[in-house]
Design a protein around this motif. Structure first.
Motif, PDB file in Angstrom:
ATOM      1  N   ALA A   1      12.605   7.671 -23.977  1.00 18.33           N
ATOM      2  CA  ALA A   1      12.352   6.994 -22.580  1.00 18.33           C
ATOM      3  C   ALA A   1      11.634   8.262 -21.687  1.00 18.33           C
ATOM      4  O   ALA A   1      10.890   7.800 -20.785  1.00 18.33           O
ATOM      5  CB  ALA A   1      13.923   6.987 -22.035  1.00 18.33           C
ATOM      6  N   PRO A   2      11.949   9.559 -21.877  1.00 17.47           N
ATOM      7  CA  PRO A   2      11.172  10.504 -20.943  1.00 17.47           C
ATOM      8  C   PRO A   2       9.597  10.433 -21.010  1.00 17.47           C
ATOM      9  O   PRO A   2       8.869  10.585 -20.044  1.00 17.47           O
ATOM     10  CB  PRO A   2      11.662  11.900 -21.349  1.00 17.47           C
ATOM     11  N   ILE A   3       9.125   9.866 -22.130  1.00 21.04           N
ATOM     12  CA  ILE A   3       7.562   9.795 -22.607  1.00 21.04           C
ATOM     13  C   ILE A   3       7.138   8.455 -22.087  1.00 21.04           C
ATOM     14  O   ILE A   3       6.295   8.523 -21.473  1.00 21.04           O
ATOM     15  CB  ILE A   3       7.488   9.896 -24.053  1.00 21.04           C
ATOM     16  N   LEU A   4       7.934   7.485 -22.267  1.00 22.49           N
ATOM     17  CA  LEU A   4       7.315   6.019 -21.676  1.00 22.49           C
ATOM     18  C   LEU A   4       7.568   6.028 -20.289  1.00 22.49           C
ATOM     19  O   LEU A   4       6.870   5.274 -19.552  1.00 22.49           O
ATOM     20  CB  LEU A   4       8.461   4.995 -22.300  1.00 22.49           C
ATOM     21  N   GLY A   5       8.604   6.860 -19.549  1.00 22.30           N
ATOM     22  CA  GLY A   5       8.966   6.959 -18.288  1.00 22.30           C
ATOM     23  C   GLY A   5       7.516   6.978 -17.450  1.00 22.30           C
ATOM     24  O   GLY A   5       7.258   6.124 -16.412  1.00 22.30           O
ATOM     25  N   PRO A   6       6.713   8.300 -17.496  1.00 21.78           N
ATOM     26  CA  PRO A   6       5.647   8.585 -16.815  1.00 21.78           C
ATOM     27  C   PRO A   6       4.510   7.450 -16.834  1.00 21.78           C
ATOM     28  O   PRO A   6       4.052   6.940 -15.695  1.00 21.78           O
ATOM     29  CB  PRO A   6       5.049   9.902 -17.201  1.00 21.78           C
ATOM     30  N   PRO A   7       3.987   6.913 -17.965  1.00 23.82           N
ATOM     31  CA  PRO A   7       3.160   5.767 -17.794  1.00 23.82           C
ATOM     32  C   PRO A   7       3.616   4.395 -17.175  1.00 23.82           C
ATOM     33  O   PRO A   7       2.677   3.890 -16.500  1.00 23.82           O
ATOM     34  CB  PRO A   7       2.579   5.472 -19.526  1.00 23.82           C
ATOM     35  N   VAL A   8       4.904   4.160 -17.495  1.00 26.22           N
ATOM     36  CA  VAL A   8       5.355   3.006 -17.009  1.00 26.22           C
ATOM     37  C   VAL A   8       5.447   3.320 -15.493  1.00 26.22           C
ATOM     38  O   VAL A   8       5.201   2.291 -14.570  1.00 26.22           O
ATOM     39  CB  VAL A   8       6.797   2.662 -17.452  1.00 26.22           C
ATOM     40  N   GLY A   9       5.817   4.516 -15.019  1.00 27.90           N
ATOM     41  CA  GLY A   9       6.006   4.562 -13.393  1.00 27.90           C
ATOM     42  C   GLY A   9       4.627   4.780 -12.679  1.00 27.90           C
ATOM     43  O   GLY A   9       4.645   4.106 -12.020  1.00 27.90           O
ATOM     44  N   GLY A  10       3.607   5.203 -13.612  1.00 28.12           N
ATOM     45  CA  GLY A  10       2.412   5.184 -13.008  1.00 28.12           C
ATOM     46  C   GLY A  10       1.573   3.878 -12.960  1.00 28.12           C
ATOM     47  O   GLY A  10       0.954   3.817 -11.828  1.00 28.12           O
ATOM     48  N   TRP A  11       1.819   3.103 -13.853  1.00 30.03           N
ATOM     49  CA  TRP A  11       1.162   1.490 -13.860  1.00 30.03           C
ATOM     50  C   TRP A  11       2.030   0.990 -12.818  1.00 30.03           C
ATOM     51  O   TRP A  11       1.189   0.366 -12.140  1.00 30.03           O
ATOM     52  CB  TRP A  11       1.450   1.021 -15.322  1.00 30.03           C
ATOM     53  N   ILE A  12       3.337   0.938 -12.660  1.00 30.94           N
ATOM     54  CA  ILE A  12       3.926   0.115 -11.493  1.00 30.94           C
ATOM     55  C   ILE A  12       3.490   0.779 -10.321  1.00 30.94           C
ATOM     56  O   ILE A  12       3.321  -0.212  -9.422  1.00 30.94           O
ATOM     57  CB  ILE A  12       5.512   0.268 -11.921  1.00 30.94           C
ATOM     58  N   SER A  13       3.403   2.040  -9.962  1.00 36.09           N
ATOM     59  CA  SER A  13       3.317   2.398  -8.892  1.00 36.09           C
ATOM     60  C   SER A  13       1.775   2.191  -8.199  1.00 36.09           C
ATOM     61  O   SER A  13       1.412   1.931  -7.050  1.00 36.09           O
ATOM     62  CB  SER A  13       3.283   4.281  -8.665  1.00 36.09           C
ATOM     63  N   MET A  14       0.786   1.933  -9.287  1.00 37.26           N
ATOM     64  CA  MET A  14      -0.671   1.755  -8.847  1.00 37.26           C
ATOM     65  C   MET A  14      -0.611   0.336  -9.063  1.00 37.26           C
ATOM     66  O   MET A  14      -1.376  -0.226  -7.722  1.00 37.26           O
ATOM     67  CB  MET A  14      -1.431   2.059 -10.051  1.00 37.26           C
ATOM     68  N   HIS A  15      -0.238  -0.658  -9.510  1.00 39.85           N
ATOM     69  CA  HIS A  15      -0.577  -2.083  -9.391  1.00 39.85           C
ATOM     70  C   HIS A  15       0.407  -2.876  -8.765  1.00 39.85           C
ATOM     71  O   HIS A  15       0.170  -3.956  -8.231  1.00 39.85           O
ATOM     72  CB  HIS A  15      -0.404  -2.489 -11.136  1.00 39.85           C
ATOM     73  N   TRP A  16       1.754  -2.474  -8.632  1.00 43.14           N
ATOM     74  CA  TRP A  16       2.829  -2.917  -7.693  1.00 43.14           C
ATOM     75  C   TRP A  16       2.954  -2.060  -6.628  1.00 43.14           C
ATOM     76  O   TRP A  16       2.286  -2.029  -5.804  1.00 43.14           O
ATOM     77  CB  TRP A  16       3.780  -3.516  -8.475  1.00 43.14           C
ATOM     78  N   SER A  17       4.017  -1.210  -6.831  1.00 47.66           N
ATOM     79  CA  SER A  17       4.481  -0.374  -5.662  1.00 47.66           C
ATOM     80  C   SER A  17       5.626   0.693  -6.383  1.00 47.66           C
ATOM     81  O   SER A  17       6.379  -0.054  -7.365  1.00 47.66           O
ATOM     82  CB  SER A  17       5.030  -0.812  -4.398  1.00 47.66           C
ATOM     83  N   TRP A  18       5.889   1.847  -6.011  1.00 48.85           N
ATOM     84  CA  TRP A  18       7.001   2.694  -6.656  1.00 48.85           C
ATOM     85  C   TRP A  18       8.290   2.009  -6.606  1.00 48.85           C
ATOM     86  O   TRP A  18       9.315   2.084  -7.360  1.00 48.85           O
ATOM     87  CB  TRP A  18       6.839   4.001  -6.009  1.00 48.85           C
ATOM     88  N   HIS A  19       8.394   0.998  -5.460  1.00 52.01           N
ATOM     89  CA  HIS A  19       9.767   0.373  -5.553  1.00 52.01           C
ATOM     90  C   HIS A  19      10.369  -0.312  -6.741  1.00 52.01           C
ATOM     91  O   HIS A  19      11.426  -0.367  -7.127  1.00 52.01           O
ATOM     92  CB  HIS A  19       9.802  -0.409  -4.080  1.00 52.01           C
ATOM     93  N   TRP A  20       9.272  -0.888  -7.288  1.00 50.18           N
ATOM     94  CA  TRP A  20       9.659  -1.917  -8.657  1.00 50.18           C
ATOM     95  C   TRP A  20       9.966  -1.031  -9.652  1.00 50.18           C
ATOM     96  O   TRP A  20      10.708  -1.594 -10.796  1.00 50.18           O
ATOM     97  CB  TRP A  20       8.516  -2.550  -8.919  1.00 50.18           C
ATOM     98  N   ILE A  21       9.936   0.273  -9.634  1.00 46.16           N
ATOM     99  CA  ILE A  21      10.310   1.204 -10.959  1.00 46.16           C
ATOM    100  C   ILE A  21      11.893   0.990 -10.853  1.00 46.16           C
ATOM    101  O   ILE A  21      12.402   0.888 -11.840  1.00 46.16           O
ATOM    102  CB  ILE A  21       9.935   2.611 -10.447  1.00 46.16           C
ATOM    103  N   PHE A  22      12.621   0.890  -9.570  1.00 45.19           N
ATOM    104  CA  PHE A  22      13.819   0.607  -9.550  1.00 45.19           C
ATOM    105  C   PHE A  22      14.478  -0.765  -9.600  1.00 45.19           C
ATOM    106  O   PHE A  22      15.361  -0.958 -10.022  1.00 45.19           O
ATOM    107  CB  PHE A  22      14.657   1.375  -8.339  1.00 45.19           C
ATOM    108  N   LEU A  23      13.658  -1.580  -8.960  1.00 50.22           N
ATOM    109  CA  LEU A  23      14.167  -3.103  -8.913  1.00 50.22           C
ATOM    110  C   LEU A  23      14.281  -3.641 -10.510  1.00 50.22           C
ATOM    111  O   LEU A  23      15.061  -4.542 -10.756  1.00 50.22           O
ATOM    112  CB  LEU A  23      13.255  -3.760  -8.259  1.00 50.22           C
ATOM    113  N   LEU A  24      13.311  -3.137 -11.305  1.00 50.08           N
ATOM    114  CA  LEU A  24      13.291  -3.662 -12.960  1.00 50.08           C
ATOM    115  C   LEU A  24      14.582  -3.198 -13.511  1.00 50.08           C
ATOM    116  O   LEU A  24      14.934  -3.741 -14.506  1.00 50.08           O
ATOM    117  CB  LEU A  24      11.985  -2.946 -13.537  1.00 50.08           C
ATOM    118  N   ASN A  25      15.422  -2.503 -12.858  1.00 42.49           N
ATOM    119  CA  ASN A  25      16.541  -2.057 -13.669  1.00 42.49           C
ATOM    120  C   ASN A  25      17.633  -3.182 -13.430  1.00 42.49           C
ATOM    121  O   ASN A  25      18.715  -3.146 -13.978  1.00 42.49           O
ATOM    122  CB  ASN A  25      17.265  -0.645 -12.920  1.00 42.49           C
ATOM    123  N   LEU A  26      17.358  -3.969 -12.109  1.00 44.28           N
ATOM    124  CA  LEU A  26      18.604  -4.975 -11.949  1.00 44.28           C
ATOM    125  C   LEU A  26      18.650  -5.908 -13.051  1.00 44.28           C
ATOM    126  O   LEU A  26      19.932  -6.157 -13.683  1.00 44.28           O
ATOM    127  CB  LEU A  26      17.957  -5.798 -10.549  1.00 44.28           C
TER     128      LEU A  26
END
Length: 443
Positions: free
Chosen positions: A126-151
């Motif tokens: 998880a700590p390794i997948l976190g940065p690329p997932v967070g980077g892709w989401i923040s660039m293509h969507w917005s950083w807010h979706w990092i947390f909305l995907l937890n729903l």
């Protein structure tokens, strides 16, 4: 979810800092607040699981964690975000240790190696997948979706928990209020002090006072837990050398390793000029190393034993940090990928060996206290990894000049040399182990 959310925002820090109007390095408080809350509330997880049932506590924790994720997405500033992350950490504090207890309480000694190998995966992956997932989401969507995907993930996890987790034998343990207050405040102030020391916008006297108060409270908590008739958790597992090495020397290793997901993405972005997606994608090579090493970890431990593995592989971990201190924007991309791949392999081996030997000699009646203590140290180390990474960078900036919003490659190199020294220091504890340490769980 809990392990992923510890690092998923690291590559999104520049974008979040822009929205919040603060320096990217100062967003480490949002990362650390989450881990501080985890550390503070983990000590009551064992008591709560026994008092109210593992199924009920686990399910309630998922609900709190998921709702807090929504509040993180709705945050409009650094401090509202930090408050939401704190609530999220409280929910996470009940998930991981209770889940580990559910598994280990019914696992025989000859199954410990396999069980720990499985339980180690989230902490590694998880700590390794976190940065690329967070980077892709923040660039293509917005950083807010990092947390909305937890729903949706939270809803799925809740259904699974209600279906799969059993409560176990009902008990009514006495709640140690003093132990919780002393340990909770101690861990919280200790972690907050490290975070404050790493920041230039916090007065040095205040930072060191918070840190010293945390140390004093932890010492008072230890004294209370040793003499209390019904302690919140027992310190008896520390009498077992293999567990003690995992807690002490292992903490230094986990702290050093935990700094990498914070320092590497920032160095790639602020120092080398990479995009968030590029920085995150590079960390996938760490994940690849973890993945490729995992099938061999059990065989290596069975063949060589715990002590040779912890010492020899510990040297390789330290050398990996030294190599990171030699990287530059001109380093061939393939060489960077190869280094991260090998680093991922050594990281996987060290995590698995430390996690396994820690429970090798723990008797079944002490498993609850051992899992609670282990979870406290694991989460505290993760938080310390972020804070120590930020502190190492702050020291580098103080020595070499500069400020938090404009870190240079040389400053990142200096920080990695400091982390390499910490990893080297951790090897000393493993040297004290007997040759046949942890033999009970090895075939």
């Amino acid at each position: 979810m809990e392990n992923l959310d510890a690092t998923v925002i690291t590559t999104a820090l520049p974008a979040m800092a822009l929205d919040f109007g603060t320096a990217a390095a100062h967003l480490s408080v949002g990362v650390s607040a989450y881990l501080v809350a985890l550390t503070v509330f983990i000590p009551i997880s064992g008591w709560a699981a026994e008092r109210y049932g593992a199924r009920r506590i686990f399910s309630a924790a998922i609900v709190v964690f998921t709702l807090a994720s929504l509040l993180c997405a709705l945050s409009g500033g650094l401090w509202t975000f930090t408050a939401a992350r704190t609530l999220q950490g409280i929910g996470g504090a009940m998930m991981v240790p209770v889940g580990r207890l559910v598994v280990l309480r019914d696992t025989p000694k000859d199954g410990i190696v396999r069980a720990i190998a499985i339980l180690t995966w989230p902490a590694l992956v998880a700590p390794i997948l976190g940065p690329p997932v967070g980077g892709w989401i923040s660039m293509h969507w917005s950083w807010h979706w990092i947390f909305l995907l937890n729903l949706p993930l939270g809803v799925a996890a809740l259904i699974a928990a209600l279906w799969l987790v059993r409560d176990g034998e009902a008990q009514r343990p006495v709640f140690d209020v003093r132990g919780f207050v002393l340990s909770g405040l101690g861990f919280g102030l200790f972690m907050s002090g490290i975070e404050a020391i790493s920041r230039r916008d916090v007065p040095a006297l205040l930072s060191w006072s918070i840190f010293a108060a945390g140390i004093a409270l932890l010492l008072a908590a230890a004294a209370h837990l040793r003499r209390a008739p019904h302690p919140l958790f027992s310190l008896e597992p520390f009498r077992v050398q293999t567990f003690r090495v995992t807690a002490v020397g292992g903490s230094l290793f986990r702290t050093a390793i935990g700094s990498a997901p914070f320092l590497l993405p920032l160095m790639f972005q602020l120092g080398f000029g990479y995009s968030a997606v590029q920085a995150g994608a590079l960390l996938l090579w760490l994940f690849a190393g973890n993945l490729c090493m995992k099938p061999a970890t059990t065989w290596i431990m069975q063949t060589f034993g715990f002590k040779p593995v912890l010492v020899g592989n510990g040297v390789l971990v330290a050398l990996g940090f030294m190599a990171c201190a030699l990287l530059s924007a001109e380093t061939p991309y393939a060489l960077v990928c190869a280094l991260l791949f090998v680093t991922g392999m050594t990281r996987s081996m060290q995590f698995t060996a430390l996690n396994t030997i820690g429970f090798a000699d723990i008797p079944a009646p002490a498993m609850r206290d051992a899992t609670t203590l282990f979870s406290v140290f694991q989460q505290m180390n993760a938080g310390m990894g972020i804070a120590i990474g930020a502190l190492a960078l702050a020291i580098a900036q103080a020595v070499l000049g500069g400020h938090a919003g404009d870190a240079t490659v040389a400053q990142f190199h200096f920080a990695f040399w400091l982390i390499a020294g910490l990893a080297t220091l951790a090897i000393l504890d493993s040297l004290t182990l007997p040759r046949d340490a942890g033999h009970a769980v090895l075939r």
